[in-house]
Scaffold this motif. Structure first.
Motif, PDB file in Angstrom:
ATOM      1  N   LEU A 207      -7.006   2.697  -6.128  1.00 13.07           N
ATOM      2  CA  LEU A 207      -7.481   3.155  -4.822  1.00 13.07           C
ATOM      3  C   LEU A 207      -6.320   3.199  -3.815  1.00 13.07           C
ATOM      4  CD1 LEU A 207      -9.725   4.010  -2.910  1.00 13.07           C
ATOM      5  CD2 LEU A 207     -10.320   1.591  -2.598  1.00 13.07           C
ATOM      6  N   MET A 208      -5.467   2.177  -3.846  1.00 12.22           N
ATOM      7  CA  MET A 208      -4.334   2.144  -2.920  1.00 12.22           C
ATOM      8  C   MET A 208      -3.367   3.281  -3.224  1.00 12.22           C
ATOM      9  SD  MET A 208      -3.298   0.289  -0.314  1.00 12.22           S
ATOM     10  CE  MET A 208      -2.633   1.665   0.616  1.00 12.22           C
ATOM     11  N   GLU A 209      -3.156   3.561  -4.487  1.00 12.40           N
ATOM     12  CA  GLU A 209      -2.287   4.688  -4.867  1.00 12.40           C
ATOM     13  C   GLU A 209      -2.827   6.000  -4.300  1.00 12.40           C
ATOM     14  OE1 GLU A 209      -0.631   2.880  -9.144  1.00 12.40           O
ATOM     15  OE2 GLU A 209      -2.371   4.227  -9.081  1.00 12.40           O
ATOM     16  N   ASN A 210      -4.152   6.167  -4.384  1.00 12.74           N
ATOM     17  CA  ASN A 210      -4.775   7.387  -3.851  1.00 12.74           C
ATOM     18  C   ASN A 210      -4.624   7.469  -2.333  1.00 12.74           C
ATOM     19  OD1 ASN A 210      -5.589   8.096  -6.418  1.00 12.74           O
ATOM     20  ND2 ASN A 210      -7.648   7.244  -6.210  1.00 12.74           N
ATOM     21  N   TRP A 211      -4.788   6.334  -1.660  1.00 12.09           N
ATOM     22  CA  TRP A 211      -4.645   6.312  -0.212  1.00 12.09           C
ATOM     23  C   TRP A 211      -3.203   6.649   0.200  1.00 12.09           C
ATOM     24  CZ3 TRP A 211      -7.775   1.223   1.063  1.00 12.09           C
ATOM     25  CH2 TRP A 211      -9.149   1.514   1.022  1.00 12.09           C
ATOM     26  N   LEU A 212      -2.245   6.135  -0.561  1.00 12.03           N
ATOM     27  CA  LEU A 212      -0.840   6.425  -0.252  1.00 12.03           C
ATOM     28  C   LEU A 212      -0.535   7.914  -0.405  1.00 12.03           C
ATOM     29  CD1 LEU A 212       0.880   3.358  -1.956  1.00 12.03           C
ATOM     30  CD2 LEU A 212       0.920   3.887   0.488  1.00 12.03           C
ATOM     31  N   GLN A 213      -1.133   8.515  -1.421  1.00 11.78           N
ATOM     32  CA  GLN A 213      -0.913   9.954  -1.669  1.00 11.78           C
ATOM     33  C   GLN A 213      -1.524  10.812  -0.568  1.00 11.78           C
ATOM     34  OE1 GLN A 213      -2.398  10.686  -5.626  1.00 11.78           O
ATOM     35  NE2 GLN A 213      -0.862   9.355  -6.574  1.00 11.78           N
ATOM     36  N   SER A 214      -2.521  10.273   0.149  1.00 11.64           N
ATOM     37  CA  SER A 214      -3.175  11.053   1.205  1.00 11.64           C
ATOM     38  C   SER A 214      -2.255  11.239   2.415  1.00 11.64           C
ATOM     39  CB  SER A 214      -4.456  10.342   1.668  1.00 11.64           C
ATOM     40  OG  SER A 214      -4.144   9.210   2.477  1.00 11.64           O
ATOM     41  N   GLY A 215      -1.265  10.372   2.543  1.00 12.22           N
ATOM     42  CA  GLY A 215      -0.330  10.481   3.660  1.00 12.22           C
ATOM     43  C   GLY A 215      -0.821   9.859   4.957  1.00 12.22           C
ATOM     44  N   GLU A 216      -2.050   9.334   4.960  1.00 12.14           N
ATOM     45  CA  GLU A 216      -2.606   8.700   6.164  1.00 12.14           C
ATOM     46  C   GLU A 216      -1.836   7.421   6.487  1.00 12.14           C
ATOM     47  OE1 GLU A 216      -5.076   8.684   9.254  1.00 12.14           O
ATOM     48  OE2 GLU A 216      -6.083   9.667   7.582  1.00 12.14           O
ATOM     49  N   LYS A 217      -1.484   7.218   7.751  1.00 15.65           N
ATOM     50  CA  LYS A 217      -0.797   5.989   8.150  1.00 15.65           C
ATOM     51  C   LYS A 217      -1.778   4.819   8.088  1.00 15.65           C
ATOM     52  CE  LYS A 217       1.822   3.896  12.012  1.00 15.65           C
ATOM     53  NZ  LYS A 217       2.018   2.719  11.248  1.00 15.65           N
ATOM     54  N   ILE A 218      -1.385   3.771   7.366  1.00 14.63           N
ATOM     55  CA  ILE A 218      -2.214   2.575   7.219  1.00 14.63           C
ATOM     56  C   ILE A 218      -1.381   1.364   7.619  1.00 14.63           C
ATOM     57  CG2 ILE A 218      -3.437   1.074   5.588  1.00 14.63           C
ATOM     58  CD1 ILE A 218      -4.072   3.602   3.930  1.00 14.63           C
ATOM     59  N   ASP A 219      -1.881   0.602   8.589  1.00 15.57           N
ATOM     60  CA  ASP A 219      -1.168  -0.594   9.048  1.00 15.57           C
ATOM     61  C   ASP A 219      -1.667  -1.872   8.369  1.00 15.57           C
ATOM     62  OD1 ASP A 219       0.515   0.663  11.157  1.00 15.57           O
ATOM     63  OD2 ASP A 219      -1.447   1.159  12.004  1.00 15.57           O
ATOM     64  N   ALA A 220      -2.917  -1.846   7.920  1.00 17.45           N
ATOM     65  CA  ALA A 220      -3.476  -3.029   7.258  1.00 17.45           C
ATOM     66  C   ALA A 220      -4.494  -2.611   6.203  1.00 17.45           C
ATOM     67  CB  ALA A 220      -4.134  -3.956   8.270  1.00 17.45           C
ATOM     68  N   VAL A 221      -4.445  -3.299   5.069  1.00 20.29           N
ATOM     69  CA  VAL A 221      -5.465  -3.143   4.029  1.00 20.29           C
ATOM     70  C   VAL A 221      -6.253  -4.445   3.996  1.00 20.29           C
ATOM     71  CG1 VAL A 221      -5.926  -2.849   1.563  1.00 20.29           C
ATOM     72  CG2 VAL A 221      -4.078  -1.558   2.649  1.00 20.29           C
ATOM     73  N   VAL A 222      -7.536  -4.348   4.272  1.00 19.49           N
ATOM     74  CA  VAL A 222      -8.406  -5.525   4.327  1.00 19.49           C
ATOM     75  C   VAL A 222      -9.423  -5.403   3.191  1.00 19.49           C
ATOM     76  CG1 VAL A 222      -9.986  -6.851   5.767  1.00 19.49           C
ATOM     77  CG2 VAL A 222      -8.054  -5.663   6.811  1.00 19.49           C
ATOM     78  N   ALA A 223      -9.269  -6.263   2.193  1.00 25.92           N
ATOM     79  CA  ALA A 223     -10.091  -6.187   0.982  1.00 25.92           C
ATOM     80  C   ALA A 223     -11.164  -7.264   0.990  1.00 25.92           C
ATOM     81  CB  ALA A 223      -9.206  -6.325  -0.255  1.00 25.92           C
ATOM     82  N   ASN A 224     -12.325  -6.926   0.455  1.00 25.44           N
ATOM     83  CA  ASN A 224     -13.432  -7.891   0.372  1.00 25.44           C
ATOM     84  C   ASN A 224     -13.136  -9.081  -0.533  1.00 25.44           C
ATOM     85  OD1 ASN A 224     -16.358  -5.633   0.524  1.00 25.44           O
ATOM     86  ND2 ASN A 224     -15.040  -6.428   2.138  1.00 25.44           N
ATOM     87  N   ASN A 225     -12.127  -8.948  -1.403  1.00 25.18           N
ATOM     88  CA  ASN A 225     -11.712 -10.122  -2.203  1.00 25.18           C
ATOM     89  C   ASN A 225     -10.227 -10.055  -2.526  1.00 25.18           C
ATOM     90  OD1 ASN A 225     -11.531  -8.305  -4.372  1.00 25.18           O
ATOM     91  ND2 ASN A 225     -12.490  -9.715  -5.819  1.00 25.18           N
ATOM     92  N   ASP A 226      -9.692 -11.140  -3.049  1.00 26.37           N
ATOM     93  CA  ASP A 226      -8.261 -11.233  -3.346  1.00 26.37           C
ATOM     94  C   ASP A 226      -7.830 -10.321  -4.480  1.00 26.37           C
ATOM     95  OD1 ASP A 226      -7.676 -13.156  -1.404  1.00 26.37           O
ATOM     96  OD2 ASP A 226      -8.191 -14.812  -2.731  1.00 26.37           O
ATOM     97  N   GLU A 227      -8.679 -10.137  -5.476  1.00 25.69           N
ATOM     98  CA  GLU A 227      -8.286  -9.322  -6.629  1.00 25.69           C
ATOM     99  C   GLU A 227      -7.966  -7.891  -6.207  1.00 25.69           C
ATOM    100  OE1 GLU A 227      -7.934 -10.059 -10.287  1.00 25.69           O
ATOM    101  OE2 GLU A 227      -7.387 -11.748  -9.003  1.00 25.69           O
ATOM    102  N   MET A 228      -8.810  -7.306  -5.364  1.00 23.78           N
ATOM    103  CA  MET A 228      -8.535  -5.952  -4.868  1.00 23.78           C
ATOM    104  C   MET A 228      -7.287  -5.952  -3.984  1.00 23.78           C
ATOM    105  SD  MET A 228     -12.340  -4.405  -4.041  1.00 23.78           S
ATOM    106  CE  MET A 228     -12.759  -5.664  -2.842  1.00 23.78           C
ATOM    107  N   ALA A 229      -7.125  -7.017  -3.193  1.00 16.88           N
ATOM    108  CA  ALA A 229      -5.947  -7.121  -2.322  1.00 16.88           C
ATOM    109  C   ALA A 229      -4.666  -7.164  -3.155  1.00 16.88           C
ATOM    110  CB  ALA A 229      -6.047  -8.371  -1.446  1.00 16.88           C
ATOM    111  N   ILE A 230      -4.698  -7.908  -4.255  1.00 23.76           N
ATOM    112  CA  ILE A 230      -3.525  -7.988  -5.141  1.00 23.76           C
ATOM    113  C   ILE A 230      -3.237  -6.623  -5.752  1.00 23.76           C
ATOM    114  CG2 ILE A 230      -2.661  -8.969  -7.311  1.00 23.76           C
ATOM    115  CD1 ILE A 230      -4.188 -11.571  -6.525  1.00 23.76           C
ATOM    116  N   GLY A 231      -4.290  -5.903  -6.131  1.00 18.41           N
ATOM    117  CA  GLY A 231      -4.107  -4.543  -6.645  1.00 18.41           C
ATOM    118  C   GLY A 231      -3.437  -3.646  -5.617  1.00 18.41           C
TER     119      GLY A 231
END
Length: 317
Positions: A207-231
């Protein structure tokens, strides 16, 4: 007459076997053990494995409990069938971490109809008052604690991407609701991306790879759990973008604490998996013995930052 006698004896043997199957073994002092059916959604889930460890540790400590653990493999219908089996076996109590919050009401009704105490652990639902008891955290609190720290780190402004857990689960709904309550109080912050990654590290990375490819500026990724955050961290690191993004998770697992120590994961929120598991089995055992138990048993969430991470490492030792 001989045929009738042998038929009678066969029926008695079968009945004895059934009754034996419904009872637990004996504790060290010869007392009959309480047989508690434990319905878990997914044995492969890392955080839930710590919760199960807490249950097993309490079982050993108590000495008078025989836990029967089953894995629903994230299948709500399978979990319902497993609980039906517990009921037919005549277990003394049931502890359940629901696969989803839609089917658990029916499962609780089934246990109540059979007059078997049922304790819901970790994931609550609308109608929880019908269960014997609930043991877990107040999920909305974790989302608030998490996003308040992110807002502090961002100075109250920036673009936020939210990674949601499995759709429809109480923790996914409430943690995200807590996140959004904080964002509403910080007009300089806005949500630019939001999608489910199902609590999974690999899905969080994709999901993060897809978001990066979108080119949208992201200052923070807030994940519902640590496993997704680590990904998300893994994808950001591979793209050379980690220094530009604040990443936050929830649970405070041993893996996550390593990422906090390294400075890659800026925020986590400790959810005491072993404590919830231990307390859940304790409450189920008390209810099985006919003791009065509290309806709502909360295990508090706690903020983890690089400054206090060592405190939480000690909790896992």
């Amino acid at each position: 007459m001989k045929k009738k006698f042998f038929l009678f004896m066969a029926l008695m043997v079968a009945l004895t076997a059934v009754l034996a199957g419904c009872r637990g073994g004996e504790s060290a002092d010869g007392e009959e053990k309480l047989k508690i059916g434990v319905a878990l959604p997914d044995f492969d889930d890392k955080w839930l494995s710590y919760l199960q460890d807490g249950m097993m540790d309490y079982e050993k400590e108590a000495g008078n409990i025989e836990g029967v653990y089953v894995d629903a493999m994230n299948d709500a219908a399978k979990q319902m069938s497993q609980v039906e089996t517990f009921i037919s076996q005549g277990v003394d109590a049931i502890a359940i971490v629901p696969v989803d919050t839609e089917s658990v009401g029916t499962i609780v009704d089934m246990a109540n109809a059979a007059e078997i105490p049922i304790v819901v652990v970790n994931r609550t639902y609308e109608g929880i008052e019908e269960a014997t008891a609930f043991v877990g955290g107040n999920s909305i609190d974790s989302g608030i604690i998490q996003m308040e720290q992110v807002a502090k780190l961002l100075g109250g402004k920036g673009n936020v991407a939210i990674m949601n857990g499995q759709s429809g689960q109480e923790a996914e709904i409430k943690r995200t609701e807590g996140n959004k309550q904080v964002i509403e109080k910080n007009p300089g912050m806005k949500i630019v991306k939001e999608k489910n990654a199902d609590w999974d590290r690999a899905k969080g990375m994709t999901l993060m790879e897809n978001w990066l490819q979108s080119g949208e500026k992201i200052d923070a990724v807030v994940a519902n759990n640590d496993e997704m955050a680590i990904g998300a961290i893994m994808a950001l690191e591979a793209a050379g973008k980690l220094e530009e993004v604040t990443v936050a998770g929830i649970d405070g697992t041993p893996d996550a604490l390593e990422y906090v120590k390294s400075g890659k994961l800026k925020v986590s929120v400790f959810q005491d998996a072993a404590g919830q598991g231990s307390k859940g089995l304790e409450i189920a055992a008390k209810a099985a013995k006919g003791e009065e138990v509290e309806k709502m048993n909360y295990v508090e969430f706690e903020l983890i930052t690089p400054e206090n991470v060592e405190t939480y490492e000690k909790k896992w030792q």
